[in-house]
Design a protein around this motif. Sequence first.
Motif, short mmCIF file in Angstrom:
data_model
loop_
_atom_site.label_atom_id
_atom_site.label_comp_id
_atom_site.label_asym_id
_atom_site.label_seq_id
_atom_site.Cartn_x
_atom_site.Cartn_y
_atom_site.Cartn_z
N UNK A 74 -9.08 -59.54 59.13
CA UNK A 74 -8.04 -58.67 59.66
C UNK A 74 -8.23 -58.45 61.16
N UNK A 75 -9.47 -58.44 61.61
CA UNK A 75 -9.79 -58.23 63.02
C UNK A 75 -9.92 -59.55 63.77
N UNK A 76 -10.63 -60.50 63.15
CA UNK A 76 -10.89 -61.78 63.83
C UNK A 76 -9.69 -62.72 63.80
N UNK A 77 -8.81 -62.54 62.81
CA UNK A 77 -7.65 -63.41 62.53
C UNK A 77 -8.08 -64.81 62.12
N UNK A 78 -9.36 -64.99 61.76
CA UNK A 78 -9.87 -66.29 61.34
C UNK A 78 -9.85 -66.39 59.82
N UNK A 79 -9.30 -67.48 59.31
CA UNK A 79 -9.19 -67.66 57.86
C UNK A 79 -10.55 -67.63 57.18
N UNK A 80 -11.58 -68.14 57.85
CA UNK A 80 -12.90 -68.20 57.22
C UNK A 80 -13.52 -66.82 57.00
N UNK A 81 -12.95 -65.80 57.66
CA UNK A 81 -13.48 -64.44 57.52
C UNK A 81 -12.79 -63.66 56.41
N UNK A 82 -11.89 -64.31 55.67
CA UNK A 82 -11.23 -63.63 54.56
C UNK A 82 -12.27 -63.15 53.55
N UNK A 83 -12.24 -61.87 53.26
CA UNK A 83 -13.15 -61.32 52.25
C UNK A 83 -14.55 -61.02 52.74
N UNK A 84 -14.79 -61.14 54.03
CA UNK A 84 -16.12 -60.83 54.56
C UNK A 84 -16.24 -59.34 54.90
N UNK A 85 -17.26 -58.71 54.35
CA UNK A 85 -17.55 -57.31 54.62
C UNK A 85 -19.03 -57.17 54.96
N UNK A 86 -19.35 -56.09 55.64
CA UNK A 86 -20.73 -55.87 56.08
C UNK A 86 -21.64 -55.52 54.90
N UNK A 87 -22.81 -56.13 54.87
CA UNK A 87 -23.81 -55.77 53.86
C UNK A 87 -24.42 -54.43 54.26
N UNK A 88 -24.23 -53.38 53.45
CA UNK A 88 -24.75 -52.06 53.81
C UNK A 88 -26.25 -51.96 53.57
N UNK A 89 -26.87 -50.94 54.16
CA UNK A 89 -28.27 -50.68 53.85
C UNK A 89 -28.42 -50.30 52.38
N UNK A 90 -29.55 -50.64 51.80
CA UNK A 90 -29.82 -50.25 50.42
C UNK A 90 -30.67 -48.98 50.34
#
Length: 380
Positions: A273-289
């Motif tokens: 949504x921010x990068x507008x790159x198709x390869x980033x579809x569905x990428x979210x930050x891994x949170x701390x555990x």
Amino acid sequence: MSKLAIKSLIILLSAACLSCSKPSEPVKAYQWPLSAGFPKPQVPQYNPMTVEKVRLGRALFYDNNLSFNQQQSCATCHQQQYAFGENIAQSVGSTGEQHRRNAPALVNIAYNKTLTWAHDGLTELERQILLPMFGESPVELGITGHEEKVLSRFTTAEYSQLFEQAFPGEAISFDLIVRALASFVRSLISLNSPFDQYAYAGDDNALSASALRGMNLFFSEKLECHHCHGGFNFTQSTSHEKQLLDRRPFHNTGLYFVEQSNGYPLKDIGLAEVSTLARDNGRFRAPTLRNIEKSAPYMHDGSIATLSEVLDFYSAGGRNISHGPYQGDGRNNPLKSPFMRGFTMTEQDKEDLLAFLASLTDQQFLTSQTFSEPKTKQLQ
């Protein structure tokens, strides 16, 4: 307001905020609550940490006056007992509007290289905090259009004293509010779990036999957990005085593969949504555990209820949704992380992994009065 407009708002407000900021010399030296060997977080030069800023930020964090209709504070969605997260799937703003994402836990946020679930451009709290304050889609605190009214609430004698202590000689402004809030949030350090006692304080009895087995599984190549949740903060999104490298901590875990859109649900496609790159579809930050046991439900949209279900999800290598609007087999998502291969897990393995994850809970962090709502604004 469109997502593009929100992004533009953040950039403009950030520029306005930071351009008027004057470097403040610490009034009282700030001591990070760190054990020996832990690195200090990085802090912007224009907003050094001070005891006075943290004190002011704490008062502001819990004050409903910061929302335009006085219905919510920062602490509404970031509650200490839930590791400064929230125990509902998706947050609700001050107008009652439901958001699309789960409120992230504010654990060791001072060490985060990136902020929010899926924005690689938000790398400073002073910029990120503008979003819940002034964003209009969704509305959180809803200050936009009500700036003068909201700001006037912080000209009381109590607040005037706190502002003067934190920012001597400077007029009360949203710039100062943001800098104080960022200072308090950076102070939310959690490094006193049973795991820390075992790994860093040398207490061999701090972990149970089950937790030790779970730790060995967690760091094994069989499970691959540590690749995305590594380091002392259990996340790739880490930066400090000894580590400046950006590891791009965003991943597609196969949570969705919607048949109609051939990807993640269109309401939230993650980093793309921010990068507008198709390869980033569905990428979210891994949170701390860290304190993960206390921050249910899980994933960016709160769509997995328990840690046990999270382990099942990773064991399967993704999620297969058999019916409904998000029908599709995430295990077959072509953009899925290569570390999401799935693995075999016995019931004993699961029990041990859950025991290890529980060992990352820092009870002091969850109950400390240092972080809790102040009884009065005149804190000592």
